[in-house]
Design an enzyme around this catalytic site. Sequence first.
Site, PDB file in Angstrom:
ATOM      1  N   ASN A 187      -3.726 -36.186  37.254  1.00 55.45           N
ATOM      2  CA  ASN A 187      -3.041 -35.202  36.414  1.00 55.45           C
ATOM      3  C   ASN A 187      -3.325 -33.791  36.907  1.00 55.45           C
ATOM      4  O   ASN A 187      -2.502 -32.891  36.757  1.00 55.45           O
ATOM      5  CB  ASN A 187      -3.526 -35.345  34.964  1.00 55.45           C
ATOM      6  CG  ASN A 187      -3.087 -34.186  34.075  1.00 55.45           C
ATOM      7  OD1 ASN A 187      -1.901 -33.984  33.864  1.00 55.45           O
ATOM      8  ND2 ASN A 187      -4.041 -33.392  33.603  1.00 55.45           N
ATOM      9  N   ARG A 198       1.782 -31.360  28.459  1.00 57.50           N
ATOM     10  CA  ARG A 198       2.017 -31.961  29.777  1.00 57.50           C
ATOM     11  C   ARG A 198       2.150 -30.954  30.912  1.00 57.50           C
ATOM     12  O   ARG A 198       1.922 -31.302  32.078  1.00 57.50           O
ATOM     13  CB  ARG A 198       3.266 -32.837  29.726  1.00 57.50           C
ATOM     14  CG  ARG A 198       3.010 -34.114  28.916  1.00 57.50           C
ATOM     15  CD  ARG A 198       4.288 -34.825  28.634  1.00 57.50           C
ATOM     16  NE  ARG A 198       4.090 -36.134  28.023  1.00 57.50           N
ATOM     17  CZ  ARG A 198       4.943 -36.686  27.181  1.00 57.50           C
ATOM     18  NH1 ARG A 198       6.058 -36.059  26.839  1.00 57.50           N
ATOM     19  NH2 ARG A 198       4.702 -37.874  26.674  1.00 57.50           N
ATOM     20  N   ASP A 253      -3.241 -27.877  36.879  1.00 58.53           N
ATOM     21  CA  ASP A 253      -2.313 -28.936  36.473  1.00 58.53           C
ATOM     22  C   ASP A 253      -1.267 -29.243  37.546  1.00 58.53           C
ATOM     23  O   ASP A 253      -0.329 -28.470  37.757  1.00 58.53           O
ATOM     24  CB  ASP A 253      -1.618 -28.538  35.163  1.00 58.53           C
ATOM     25  CG  ASP A 253      -0.947 -29.716  34.497  1.00 58.53           C
ATOM     26  OD1 ASP A 253      -1.638 -30.725  34.264  1.00 58.53           O
ATOM     27  OD2 ASP A 253       0.269 -29.650  34.229  1.00 58.53           O
ATOM     28  N   ARG A 270      -7.014 -47.441  36.128  1.00 60.46           N
ATOM     29  CA  ARG A 270      -7.065 -46.766  34.838  1.00 60.46           C
ATOM     30  C   ARG A 270      -6.549 -45.366  35.124  1.00 60.46           C
ATOM     31  O   ARG A 270      -7.143 -44.625  35.926  1.00 60.46           O
ATOM     32  CB  ARG A 270      -8.495 -46.692  34.308  1.00 60.46           C
ATOM     33  CG  ARG A 270      -8.601 -45.909  32.983  1.00 60.46           C
ATOM     34  CD  ARG A 270      -9.712 -44.888  33.010  1.00 60.46           C
ATOM     35  NE  ARG A 270      -9.814 -44.151  31.743  1.00 60.46           N
ATOM     36  CZ  ARG A 270      -9.930 -42.819  31.673  1.00 60.46           C
ATOM     37  NH1 ARG A 270      -9.976 -42.089  32.777  1.00 60.46           N
ATOM     38  NH2 ARG A 270     -10.020 -42.221  30.510  1.00 60.46           N
ATOM     39  N   ASP A 281      -6.232 -41.786  34.358  1.00 62.29           N
ATOM     40  CA  ASP A 281      -6.843 -40.738  33.538  1.00 62.29           C
ATOM     41  C   ASP A 281      -5.786 -39.745  33.055  1.00 62.29           C
ATOM     42  O   ASP A 281      -4.872 -39.389  33.810  1.00 62.29           O
ATOM     43  CB  ASP A 281      -7.897 -40.002  34.393  1.00 62.29           C
ATOM     44  CG  ASP A 281      -8.639 -38.942  33.610  1.00 62.29           C
ATOM     45  OD1 ASP A 281      -9.381 -39.314  32.684  1.00 62.29           O
ATOM     46  OD2 ASP A 281      -8.472 -37.743  33.915  1.00 62.29           O
ATOM     47  N   HIS A 327      -1.050 -36.518  29.524  1.00 66.84           N
ATOM     48  CA  HIS A 327      -0.770 -35.158  29.996  1.00 66.84           C
ATOM     49  C   HIS A 327       0.236 -35.141  31.139  1.00 66.84           C
ATOM     50  O   HIS A 327       0.422 -34.115  31.787  1.00 66.84           O
ATOM     51  CB  HIS A 327      -2.079 -34.466  30.394  1.00 66.84           C
ATOM     52  CG  HIS A 327      -3.005 -34.301  29.228  1.00 66.84           C
ATOM     53  ND1 HIS A 327      -2.886 -33.259  28.334  1.00 66.84           N
ATOM     54  CD2 HIS A 327      -4.025 -35.075  28.774  1.00 66.84           C
ATOM     55  CE1 HIS A 327      -3.811 -33.397  27.386  1.00 66.84           C
ATOM     56  NE2 HIS A 327      -4.506 -34.484  27.632  1.00 66.84           N
ATOM     57  N   GLU A 376      -4.660 -43.860  30.074  1.00 68.82           N
ATOM     58  CA  GLU A 376      -5.396 -43.180  29.014  1.00 68.82           C
ATOM     59  C   GLU A 376      -4.423 -42.357  28.173  1.00 68.82           C
ATOM     60  O   GLU A 376      -4.001 -41.272  28.583  1.00 68.82           O
ATOM     61  CB  GLU A 376      -6.480 -42.253  29.586  1.00 68.82           C
ATOM     62  CG  GLU A 376      -7.351 -41.680  28.482  1.00 68.82           C
ATOM     63  CD  GLU A 376      -8.050 -40.368  28.827  1.00 68.82           C
ATOM     64  OE1 GLU A 376      -8.897 -39.937  28.034  1.00 68.82           O
ATOM     65  OE2 GLU A 376      -7.747 -39.754  29.870  1.00 68.82           O
ATOM     66  N   ASN A 417     -15.795 -45.896  24.755  1.00 74.28           N
ATOM     67  CA  ASN A 417     -15.619 -45.618  26.178  1.00 74.28           C
ATOM     68  C   ASN A 417     -16.514 -44.444  26.555  1.00 74.28           C
ATOM     69  O   ASN A 417     -17.253 -43.904  25.728  1.00 74.28           O
ATOM     70  CB  ASN A 417     -14.140 -45.397  26.537  1.00 74.28           C
ATOM     71  CG  ASN A 417     -13.630 -44.008  26.192  1.00 74.28           C
ATOM     72  OD1 ASN A 417     -14.278 -43.239  25.469  1.00 74.28           O
ATOM     73  ND2 ASN A 417     -12.468 -43.665  26.711  1.00 74.28           N
ATOM     74  N   ARG A 425     -12.490 -54.527  27.302  1.00 78.78           N
ATOM     75  CA  ARG A 425     -13.359 -53.867  28.283  1.00 78.78           C
ATOM     76  C   ARG A 425     -14.677 -53.525  27.601  1.00 78.78           C
ATOM     77  O   ARG A 425     -14.691 -52.902  26.538  1.00 78.78           O
ATOM     78  CB  ARG A 425     -12.703 -52.574  28.785  1.00 78.78           C
ATOM     79  CG  ARG A 425     -13.560 -51.808  29.802  1.00 78.78           C
ATOM     80  CD  ARG A 425     -12.938 -50.472  30.190  1.00 78.78           C
ATOM     81  NE  ARG A 425     -12.815 -49.619  29.024  1.00 78.78           N
ATOM     82  CZ  ARG A 425     -12.039 -48.506  28.983  1.00 78.78           C
ATOM     83  NH1 ARG A 425     -11.325 -48.143  30.015  1.00 78.78           N
ATOM     84  NH2 ARG A 425     -11.982 -47.783  27.873  1.00 78.78           N
TER      85      ARG A 425
END
Length: 494
Positions: A116, A165, A174, A202, A204, A208, A241, A304, A343
């Site tokens: 991201n 975002r 970003d 996964r 992250d 976003h 995520e 987590n 998990r």
Amino acid sequence: MFLTKALLAVAFLALVNAQYWHNYKSGRNGMVHLFEWKWDDIAAECENFLGPYGFGGVQVSPVNENAVIGSRPWWERYQPISYKLSTRSGNEQQFASMVRRCNDAGVRIYVDVVFNHMAADGGTSGTGGSTADPGSKSFPGVPFSSLDFNPTCAITNYADPTNVRNCELVGLRDLNQGNSYVRDKIVDFLNHLTDLGVAGFRVDAAKHMWPGDLQAIYSRLNNLNTAHGFSSGARPYIFQEVIDLGNEAISKSEYTGLGAVTEFRHSDSIGKVFRGKDQLRYLNNWGTAWGFADSDASLVFVDNHDNQRGHGAGGADVLTYKVPKQYKMASAFMLAHPFGTPRVMSSFAFDNTDQGPPTTDGHNIASPIFNSDMSCGGGWVCEHRWRQIYNMVGFRNAVGDARLQNWWDNGSNQIAFSRGSEGFVAFNNDNYDLNSSLQTGLPAGTYCDVISGFKSGSSCTGKTIQVGSDGRANIYIGTSEEDGVVAIHVNAKL
Ligand SMILES: *[C@@H]1O[C@H](CO)[C@@H](O)[C@H](O)[C@H]1NC(C)=O
Ligand SMILES: *[C@@H]1O[C@H](CO)[C@@H](O)[C@H](O)[C@H]1NC(C)=O
């Protein structure tokens, strides 16, 4: 004509569903997040512990070069400097060797990928020797320049999806995933990992990023590497995520068409239940009725690496290793229940929420120490080496796809259920003893409770439970016992 259409529909479905499949080897289940472990230590853990105890996979910490932050907090790994595979966990050769050794031990590797953003101001030198200037958005190790980023603005309004975002999460530069050069770099990075034999990602901070950009990236991912034992055409398992506790503008449903999501409501709800804020009897409809995504789209967890220390979301009800009795009960419930892809968290001990992993010298990560009872020392908690947790991974493997049956509750906080005729669990979270004759669904015989002990040859190191010819057994869980759960299954029959 009809047949062709039907075949096409099946083929399409297989394609669409592929990224929800975890790619575990058959007969295995359960992922463990070996947070901040070194690659060489994970390789040994696959061979010595995870393989033998039936685990399906490991989520590893970010693999790509990150910013070196003075006090070496855990979150420096979420500040990328380049896509070179060089971190405090090891270099590319060590990573590749770990993936090979884990796959050979039957254990799959899932990488926590951070694309991201890049590092925030202050992240000027990387763990792989690269330098960067986040202030001018210059990351020559990739290379990325200011052309590859969204204009600087801060995320201030979670009610506004564009702000969430297109602006910067806590100052992290970003990336613009709509830019084709940025997409190419991300796709190359992910495909390199797939070529090395990983089974999935996964993602992250997926919330976003725009779902359309993620779709464009995922559609270009290579199939898994058949030289690591994956079947031809196997797709990477993707779990994104997306923190959605139900009161924000961005919904997990925008992402569940692309892959699984990390189901934070599962973590929040299971914490509330086993902390006694909700009765256990309400667990009888555990699943989508609780607001969770569909089972195959839900990566489920008790805690987590973020919410165990109050970062991200979840808050005070999240259970952690610091409340072991309730934590083990919640973990046992998660692993016994058919819902979702579970998990298990494996932590290092912390007092301060920024604190990084144990080190030898303030910088180099220390290896875990193993005690004679298989538990860890040296600052590593290793929840996955707690008998009550790893034996429930064994339970999950023993029961396979068997249906949840024989639900029982006493109208408050004592519950029990079976998984077909393969396994049975009971929980007592009340402040009075459970002592009842219950239907276990199991064949008659003597079983070893895998929570208080384990089967050793023809004997049991813990409690034994007698199942009669009618399938019933007297189940006792006293309030003062170390564990509030008992579990038996066909592979623990004496
Ligand atoms: C739940 O179990 C306890 C202890 O066995 C008992 O005292 C209580 O009455 C039970 N509740 C119901 C509704 O059966
Ligand atoms: C549990 O219940 C059985 C049968 O009602 C009884 O014989 C036994 O003494 C009880 N056990 C405890 C520890 O209360």
